[in-house]
Scaffold this active site. Structure first.
Site, PDB file in Angstrom:
ATOM      1  CD  GLU A   1      -8.181  -9.091  -3.953  1.00  0.00           C
ATOM      2  OE1 GLU A   1      -9.048  -8.767  -2.851  1.00  0.00           O
ATOM      3  OE2 GLU A   1      -7.054  -9.683  -3.557  1.00  0.00           O
TER       4      GLU A   1
ATOM      5  NE  ARG B   1      -2.381  -5.788   6.889  1.00  0.00           N
ATOM      6  CZ  ARG B   1      -3.480  -6.677   6.408  1.00  0.00           C
ATOM      7  NH1 ARG B   1      -4.011  -7.305   7.605  1.00  0.00           N
ATOM      8  NH2 ARG B   1      -4.088  -6.062   5.522  1.00  0.00           N
TER       9      ARG B   1
ATOM     10  CE1 TYR C   1      -8.943  -3.228   0.231  1.00  0.00           C
ATOM     11  CE2 TYR C   1      -8.340  -0.936  -0.840  1.00  0.00           C
ATOM     12  CZ  TYR C   1      -7.908  -1.807  -0.151  1.00  0.00           C
ATOM     13  OH  TYR C   1      -6.691  -2.249   0.505  1.00  0.00           O
TER      14      TYR C   1
ATOM     15  CG  HIS D   1      -4.784  -6.518  -0.617  1.00  0.00           C
ATOM     16  ND1 HIS D   1      -6.286  -6.141   0.113  1.00  0.00           N
ATOM     17  CD2 HIS D   1      -4.829  -7.161  -1.589  1.00  0.00           C
ATOM     18  CE1 HIS D   1      -6.966  -7.077  -0.585  1.00  0.00           C
ATOM     19  NE2 HIS D   1      -6.520  -7.651  -1.455  1.00  0.00           N
TER      20      HIS D   1
ATOM     21  CB  THR E   1      -7.594  -6.247   9.680  1.00  0.00           C
ATOM     22  OG1 THR E   1      -7.878  -7.330   8.861  1.00  0.00           O
ATOM     23  CG2 THR E   1      -7.787  -4.905   9.002  1.00  0.00           C
TER      24      THR E   1
ATOM     25  NE  ARG F   1      -6.135 -12.720   4.588  1.00  0.00           N
ATOM     26  CZ  ARG F   1      -6.663 -11.480   4.761  1.00  0.00           C
ATOM     27  NH1 ARG F   1      -6.869 -10.470   3.957  1.00  0.00           N
ATOM     28  NH2 ARG F   1      -8.007 -11.413   5.539  1.00  0.00           N
TER      29      ARG F   1
ATOM     30  CG  ASN G   1      -3.587  -2.458   7.077  1.00  0.00           C
ATOM     31  OD1 ASN G   1      -3.611  -2.213   5.695  1.00  0.00           O
ATOM     32  ND2 ASN G   1      -4.748  -3.351   7.326  1.00  0.00           N
TER      33      ASN G   1
ATOM     34  CG  PHE H   1     -13.344   0.846   7.053  1.00  0.00           C
ATOM     35  CD1 PHE H   1     -12.775   0.402   5.956  1.00  0.00           C
ATOM     36  CD2 PHE H   1     -14.268   0.133   8.032  1.00  0.00           C
ATOM     37  CE1 PHE H   1     -12.938  -0.804   5.594  1.00  0.00           C
ATOM     38  CE2 PHE H   1     -14.537  -1.274   7.254  1.00  0.00           C
ATOM     39  CZ  PHE H   1     -13.873  -1.514   6.160  1.00  0.00           C
TER      40      PHE H   1
ATOM     41  CE  LYS I   1      -3.633  -2.461   2.428  1.00  0.00           C
ATOM     42  NZ  LYS I   1      -4.714  -2.366   3.405  1.00  0.00           N
TER      43      LYS I   1
HETATM   44  P1  IDP Z   1      -7.711  -7.226   5.239  1.00  0.00           P
HETATM   45  O1  IDP Z   1      -6.859  -6.154   4.587  1.00  0.00           O
HETATM   46  O2  IDP Z   1      -7.036  -7.759   6.367  1.00  0.00           O
HETATM   47  O3  IDP Z   1      -8.382  -8.315   4.214  1.00  0.00           O
HETATM   48  P2  IDP Z   1     -10.474  -6.192   5.252  1.00  0.00           P
HETATM   49  O4  IDP Z   1     -11.391  -6.023   6.431  1.00  0.00           O
HETATM   50  O5  IDP Z   1     -10.565  -6.559   4.067  1.00  0.00           O
HETATM   51  O6  IDP Z   1      -8.991  -6.453   6.034  1.00  0.00           O
HETATM   52  O7  IDP Z   1     -10.368  -4.371   5.198  1.00  0.00           O
HETATM   53  C1  IDP Z   1      -9.681  -3.751   3.955  1.00  0.00           C
HETATM   54  C2  IDP Z   1      -8.713  -2.938   4.488  1.00  0.00           C
HETATM   55  O8  IDP Z   1      -9.722  -1.636   4.847  1.00  0.00           O
HETATM   56  C3  IDP Z   1      -7.879  -3.195   5.853  1.00  0.00           C
HETATM   57  O9  IDP Z   1      -6.679  -3.672   5.394  1.00  0.00           O
HETATM   58  C4  IDP Z   1      -7.514  -1.862   6.357  1.00  0.00           C
HETATM   59  O10 IDP Z   1      -6.685  -1.049   5.585  1.00  0.00           O
HETATM   60  C5  IDP Z   1      -8.940  -0.976   5.963  1.00  0.00           C
HETATM   61  N1  IDP Z   1      -9.822  -1.039   7.282  1.00  0.00           N
HETATM   62  C6  IDP Z   1     -10.756  -2.231   7.568  1.00  0.00           C
HETATM   63  N2  IDP Z   1     -11.253  -2.078   8.655  1.00  0.00           N
HETATM   64  C7  IDP Z   1     -11.086  -0.811   9.116  1.00  0.00           C
HETATM   65  C8  IDP Z   1     -11.540  -0.163  10.139  1.00  0.00           C
HETATM   66  O11 IDP Z   1     -12.177  -0.380  10.969  1.00  0.00           O
HETATM   67  N3  IDP Z   1     -11.253   1.141  10.133  1.00  0.00           N
HETATM   68  C9  IDP Z   1     -10.184   1.799   9.211  1.00  0.00           C
HETATM   69  N4  IDP Z   1      -9.719   0.887   8.130  1.00  0.00           N
HETATM   70  C10 IDP Z   1     -10.169  -0.359   8.314  1.00  0.00           C
HETATM   71 MG    MG Z   2      -9.582  -8.136   2.923  1.00  0.00          MG
END
Ligand code: IDP
Ligand code: MG
Length: 153
Positions: free
Chosen positions: A126, A102, A49, A115, A91, A85, A112, A57, A9
């Protein structure tokens, strides 16, 4: 073998973590089969996304992911999706164990670092969003028997 989509990212690019993170996947034994740097536009962010549209968010996520260049990659290996993963960690970087990407480099869920696809369906979707078939390289690495044993499939 299984392929997964991994993306560094904008925070990883700005914080000089590209080499560090790619190095971890390389050392694990995964094989890099596609790579490009690009800046994601609004439309691509919405597509990538899509599952998060409407979440609180979402707008912050889109503005972050479009805020600077990213490095998009495809990594291949046995159970590559799950392996990547695990290497990323959860996350929220505060909850991700030390030793994960992370967990070692992040402090905030919004930023974070990395991805990674969460299922074979999202990996397929993707990968095809970011790469054409021609951009995914099929090749052998001589270390494969040293990684998987003699039977490489
Ligand atoms: P992942 O990246 O671990 O698969 P996802 O739930 O798919 O997590 O969420 C995608 C991205 O959205 C996360 O990597 C993070 O950057 C952002 N994100 C997810 N949940 C939150 C939140 O509660 N607050 C702010 N950003 C979030
Ligand atoms: Mg995800």
């Amino acid at each position: 073998m299984e392929k997964t989509f991994v993306m560094l990212k904008p925070d990883a690019v700005q914080r000089n973590l590209i080499g560090e993170v790619i190095g971890r996947f390389e050392k694990k034994g995964l094989k890099l089969v596609a790579l490009k740097m690009l800046t994601i536009d609004q439309e691509m962010a919405n597509q990538h996304y899509n599952e998060h549209v409407g979440k609180p968010f979402f707008d912050d996520l889109v503005s972050f992911i479009t805020s600077g260049p990213v490095v998009a990659m495809v990594w291949e290996g046995r159970q590559a999706i799950q392996v990547a993963r695990k290497m990323m960690g959860s996350t929220d970087p505060q909850e991700a164990p030390t030793g994960t990407i992370r967990g070692d480099y992040g402090l905030f869920t919004g930023n974070n670092i990395v991805h990674g696809s969460d299922s074979p369906e999202s990996a397929a979707r993707e990968i095809s969003l970011f790469f054409s078939q021609k951009e995914i390289i099929s090749y052998k690495k001589c270390a494969e028997p040293w990684i998987y044993g003699e039977k490489t499939e």
